[in-house]
Design a protein around this motif. Sequence first.
Motif, PDB file in Angstrom:
ATOM      1  N   UNK A   9       0.829  -1.211   0.000  1.00  0.00           N
ATOM      2  CA  UNK A   9       0.000   0.000   0.000  1.00  0.00           C
ATOM      3  C   UNK A   9       0.863   1.261   0.000  1.00  0.00           C
ATOM      4  N   UNK A  10       0.540   2.165  -0.896  1.00  0.00           N
ATOM      5  CA  UNK A  10       1.317   3.402  -0.979  1.00  0.00           C
ATOM      6  C   UNK A  10       1.256   4.197   0.317  1.00  0.00           C
ATOM      7  N   UNK A  11       0.167   4.045   1.070  1.00  0.00           N
ATOM      8  CA  UNK A  11       0.010   4.821   2.299  1.00  0.00           C
ATOM      9  C   UNK A  11       0.966   4.377   3.400  1.00  0.00           C
ATOM     10  N   UNK A  12       1.719   3.300   3.185  1.00  0.00           N
ATOM     11  CA  UNK A  12       2.727   2.873   4.154  1.00  0.00           C
ATOM     12  C   UNK A  12       4.092   3.485   3.863  1.00  0.00           C
ATOM     13  N   UNK A  13       4.135   4.356   2.881  1.00  0.00           N
ATOM     14  CA  UNK A  13       5.370   5.051   2.517  1.00  0.00           C
ATOM     15  C   UNK A  13       5.614   6.232   3.464  1.00  0.00           C
ATOM     16  N   UNK A  14       6.798   6.370   4.029  1.00  0.00           N
ATOM     17  CA  UNK A  14       7.067   7.522   4.903  1.00  0.00           C
ATOM     18  C   UNK A  14       6.957   8.848   4.148  1.00  0.00           C
ATOM     19  N   UNK A  15       6.331   9.812   4.800  1.00  0.00           N
ATOM     20  CA  UNK A  15       6.151  11.134   4.206  1.00  0.00           C
ATOM     21  C   UNK A  15       7.000  12.175   4.931  1.00  0.00           C
ATOM     22  N   UNK A  16       6.823  12.263   6.246  1.00  0.00           N
ATOM     23  CA  UNK A  16       7.565  13.242   7.042  1.00  0.00           C
ATOM     24  C   UNK A  16       8.009  12.611   8.362  1.00  0.00           C
ATOM     25  N   UNK A  17       9.281  12.857   8.711  1.00  0.00           N
ATOM     26  CA  UNK A  17       9.803  12.432  10.012  1.00  0.00           C
ATOM     27  C   UNK A  17       9.546  10.949  10.282  1.00  0.00           C
ATOM     28  N   UNK A  18       9.615  10.134   9.242  1.00  0.00           N
ATOM     29  CA  UNK A  18       9.405   8.709   9.394  1.00  0.00           C
ATOM     30  C   UNK A  18       7.950   8.303   9.514  1.00  0.00           C
ATOM     31  N   UNK A  19       7.044   9.254   9.455  1.00  0.00           N
ATOM     32  CA  UNK A  19       5.610   8.968   9.585  1.00  0.00           C
ATOM     33  C   UNK A  19       5.006   8.789   8.193  1.00  0.00           C
ATOM     34  N   UNK A  20       4.179   7.760   8.071  1.00  0.00           N
ATOM     35  CA  UNK A  20       3.590   7.414   6.780  1.00  0.00           C
ATOM     36  C   UNK A  20       2.311   8.215   6.519  1.00  0.00           C
ATOM     37  N   UNK A  21       1.797   8.061   5.294  1.00  0.00           N
ATOM     38  CA  UNK A  21       0.483   8.631   4.981  1.00  0.00           C
ATOM     39  C   UNK A  21      -0.543   8.151   6.010  1.00  0.00           C
ATOM     40  N   UNK A  22      -0.484   6.858   6.311  1.00  0.00           N
ATOM     41  CA  UNK A  22      -1.457   6.280   7.228  1.00  0.00           C
ATOM     42  C   UNK A  22      -1.326   6.887   8.627  1.00  0.00           C
ATOM     43  N   UNK A  23      -0.084   7.080   9.082  1.00  0.00           N
ATOM     44  CA  UNK A  23       0.139   7.705  10.390  1.00  0.00           C
ATOM     45  C   UNK A  23      -0.459   9.116  10.434  1.00  0.00           C
ATOM     46  N   UNK A  24      -0.247   9.870   9.378  1.00  0.00           N
ATOM     47  CA  UNK A  24      -0.749  11.250   9.360  1.00  0.00           C
ATOM     48  C   UNK A  24      -2.266  11.287   9.245  1.00  0.00           C
ATOM     49  N   UNK A  25      -2.829  10.356   8.502  1.00  0.00           N
ATOM     50  CA  UNK A  25      -4.287  10.267   8.397  1.00  0.00           C
ATOM     51  C   UNK A  25      -4.899   9.972   9.764  1.00  0.00           C
ATOM     52  N   UNK A  26      -4.317   9.037  10.488  1.00  0.00           N
ATOM     53  CA  UNK A  26      -4.816   8.723  11.829  1.00  0.00           C
ATOM     54  C   UNK A  26      -4.678   9.938  12.738  1.00  0.00           C
ATOM     55  N   UNK A  27      -3.565  10.657  12.639  1.00  0.00           N
ATOM     56  CA  UNK A  27      -3.363  11.857  13.463  1.00  0.00           C
ATOM     57  C   UNK A  27      -4.446  12.901  13.187  1.00  0.00           C
ATOM     58  N   UNK A  28      -4.816  13.067  11.916  1.00  0.00           N
ATOM     59  CA  UNK A  28      -5.874  14.022  11.568  1.00  0.00           C
ATOM     60  C   UNK A  28      -7.205  13.620  12.184  1.00  0.00           C
ATOM     61  N   UNK A  29      -7.509  12.335  12.131  1.00  0.00           N
ATOM     62  CA  UNK A  29      -8.774  11.845  12.687  1.00  0.00           C
ATOM     63  C   UNK A  29      -8.805  12.027  14.200  1.00  0.00           C
ATOM     64  N   UNK A  30      -7.736  11.650  14.866  1.00  0.00           N
ATOM     65  CA  UNK A  30      -7.709  11.741  16.329  1.00  0.00           C
ATOM     66  C   UNK A  30      -7.777  13.200  16.785  1.00  0.00           C
ATOM     67  N   UNK A  31      -7.151  14.098  16.038  1.00  0.00           N
ATOM     68  CA  UNK A  31      -7.193  15.521  16.384  1.00  0.00           C
ATOM     69  C   UNK A  31      -8.613  16.066  16.249  1.00  0.00           C
ATOM     70  N   UNK A  32      -9.321  15.671  15.186  1.00  0.00           N
ATOM     71  CA  UNK A  32     -10.700  16.135  14.989  1.00  0.00           C
ATOM     72  C   UNK A  32     -11.623  15.563  16.057  1.00  0.00           C
ATOM     73  N   UNK A  33     -11.413  14.309  16.440  1.00  0.00           N
ATOM     74  CA  UNK A  33     -12.220  13.726  17.507  1.00  0.00           C
ATOM     75  C   UNK A  33     -12.069  14.519  18.806  1.00  0.00           C
ATOM     76  N   UNK A  34     -10.820  14.844  19.143  1.00  0.00           N
ATOM     77  CA  UNK A  34     -10.563  15.559  20.389  1.00  0.00           C
ATOM     78  C   UNK A  34     -11.124  16.977  20.348  1.00  0.00           C
ATOM     79  N   UNK A  35     -10.973  17.632  19.203  1.00  0.00           N
ATOM     80  CA  UNK A  35     -11.413  19.032  19.110  1.00  0.00           C
ATOM     81  C   UNK A  35     -12.927  19.160  19.170  1.00  0.00           C
ATOM     82  N   UNK A  36     -13.632  18.262  18.500  1.00  0.00           N
ATOM     83  CA  UNK A  36     -15.094  18.398  18.387  1.00  0.00           C
ATOM     84  C   UNK A  36     -15.870  17.412  19.266  1.00  0.00           C
ATOM     85  N   UNK A  37     -15.155  16.543  19.965  1.00  0.00           N
ATOM     86  CA  UNK A  37     -15.801  15.555  20.834  1.00  0.00           C
ATOM     87  C   UNK A  37     -16.793  14.709  20.042  1.00  0.00           C
TER      88      UNK A  37
END
Length: 458
Positions: A90-118
Amino acid sequence: MSKNGLSAALAKMRDAGVAPQAMNVFSHYYGELERGATGLVPEETIEPLRQVASVDDVEVSEHDARQALGRTVLIRLNGGLGTSMGLERAKTLLPVRDGRTFLDLLVAQVMAARARYDVTLPLVLMNSFRTRQDTLAALAAYPDLEVEGLPLDFVQNQEPKLRADDLTPVTWDADPALEWCPPGHGDIYTALVSSGVLDALLERGYRYAMTANADNLGAAPSARIAGWFAATGAPYAPEVCRRTPADVKGGHLAVRRSDGRIILRDTAQTPADQMHYFTDQFRHPFFHTNNLWFDLRVLRQTLEERDGILGLPLIRNTKTVDPADPSSTPVIQLETAMGAAVEAFEGATAVEVPRSRFQPVKTTNDLLLVRSDAYELNADGLLVQVAEQACTVSLDARYYRTIADFEARFPAGPPSLRGARTLRVEGDWTFGAGVVATGDAHLGPDGAPGTVPDGARI
């Protein structure tokens, strides 16, 4: 011959355990192919779409935005292997920034939105049979990601490739896996039903889906757009951006003259002698980002009314059974585009969004840019453009196309692109550390292969 071909194809799908709904859809498009459907959309049958609502002009209260996002599921298309860049997973397992993959950053976006909007905000991936195992293994690092009662993924359907000469299923003993292909990302609607995910979402009170390619890191959860979409009452809405010269090959929206419906037209649907209309950014000013929103209830109702077939325009894709071998058997793949569903829903609309919501990575040119200092990664997993304008990168495909070749030529990381308008590299160059590109930077073939010294300015 073709009647026997359909029977043989359905038997092959049945033996492989393909869902009955997917087999019905395949039969529909096989019939379209037999009737000579090309999927072409001539210019004389459409009017340019000139105006759409801009999300910048939308007024949505914090309460309404939160309520809408709380009833939204994020679906990401994760079926691609990144074969164009030499990847085999899967292309999303390719590192993008600081060793973090597309998938890692996608999860970070989701978790941030969950926390911000409950909100619960489920993330569900549409995997292919080739990407599922590695992807789910990577997601095991996020035990809090899964929402109770909902899966982390569903699998895109598969269908036989058809011989171009007689429309029978192709056989390829050298690699039987190459006898199969996905039906295009328009399969998302069928796969949502056949997997049971659509019913599971509706049973748990989710109303809206926001869908995008998993390699588009700009398509982050947006409470504002969710609130706008809920307020419109529209069944379906793609996000669009203003076209620039860099976007003239991307699909665009238009209005069909016969019934006034908004449609999507891709390059494969444009007659060859009318491509000058297609690529005219002023005639067709909006391109389709493949970020889109749809109402889950309306999707369910529409599929029930149409016996599971939305009737998206056929894309007749002619290839060889082994894409890497142009001498292998010519085949036809029956495909549809996810965004083409805009014409399937009465009252569909569109919304113009900032260019920042469109950051796909399709080539190593794109990857170099998002890894560079033209962007910064914030705490929410978003890549924020800090350069005044994003640099246009063009790397010599002979030496930089695959990830292995690309990584070998940037051992110390990407050059600085914050002050560059363009970077064009011709020939085989290996970059040292701290290289800075400015203005219209160019490395010519003279002197290649060569090394760009540490700290050099180009």
